[in-house]
Write a protein that holds these residues in place. Sequence first.
Motif, PDB file in Angstrom:
ATOM      1  N   SER A 263       0.277   4.113  -0.915  1.00 49.39           N
ATOM      2  CA  SER A 263      -0.394   5.338  -0.457  1.00 49.39           C
ATOM      3  C   SER A 263      -0.204   5.570   1.042  1.00 49.39           C
ATOM      4  O   SER A 263      -0.328   6.707   1.513  1.00 49.39           O
ATOM      5  N   ALA A 264       0.129   4.519   1.776  1.00 49.13           N
ATOM      6  CA  ALA A 264       0.352   4.649   3.218  1.00 49.13           C
ATOM      7  C   ALA A 264       1.793   5.034   3.549  1.00 49.13           C
ATOM      8  O   ALA A 264       2.095   5.331   4.702  1.00 49.13           O
ATOM      9  N   TRP A 265       2.665   5.019   2.547  1.00 47.45           N
ATOM     10  CA  TRP A 265       4.066   5.362   2.785  1.00 47.45           C
ATOM     11  C   TRP A 265       4.219   6.880   2.861  1.00 47.45           C
ATOM     12  O   TRP A 265       3.568   7.623   2.123  1.00 47.45           O
ATOM     13  N   SER A 266       5.117   7.307   3.722  1.00 46.79           N
ATOM     14  CA  SER A 266       5.426   8.742   3.781  1.00 46.79           C
ATOM     15  C   SER A 266       6.191   9.143   2.519  1.00 46.79           C
ATOM     16  O   SER A 266       6.742   8.286   1.815  1.00 46.79           O
TER      17      SER A 266
ATOM     18  N   ASP B 252       0.857  -1.187   0.000  1.00 48.42           N
ATOM     19  CA  ASP B 252       0.000   0.000   0.000  1.00 48.42           C
ATOM     20  C   ASP B 252       0.893   1.237   0.000  1.00 48.42           C
ATOM     21  O   ASP B 252       1.188   1.815   1.039  1.00 48.42           O
TER      22      ASP B 252
END
Length: 68
Positions: A23-26, A21
Amino acid sequence: MSTNEVMARLGAAVSALGDVDVSAWSEDTLNEQLGELSAALVALDSVLSRVAGEVRARGLRIEEPVSA
């Protein structure tokens, strides 16, 4: 490697990829991993294209399964 082993490994790879995912990574994490992620995606695309080409070369179609 047997056909069953290959199919089990493919299933495991799909499962592992489903857990990604981005999109969850900074932003920092994504920027740090971008080179490695890009290389993995390009390699994956190449292998998938080769396997799909081999299937099509045998006169078969690759179709998306119909949901129940």
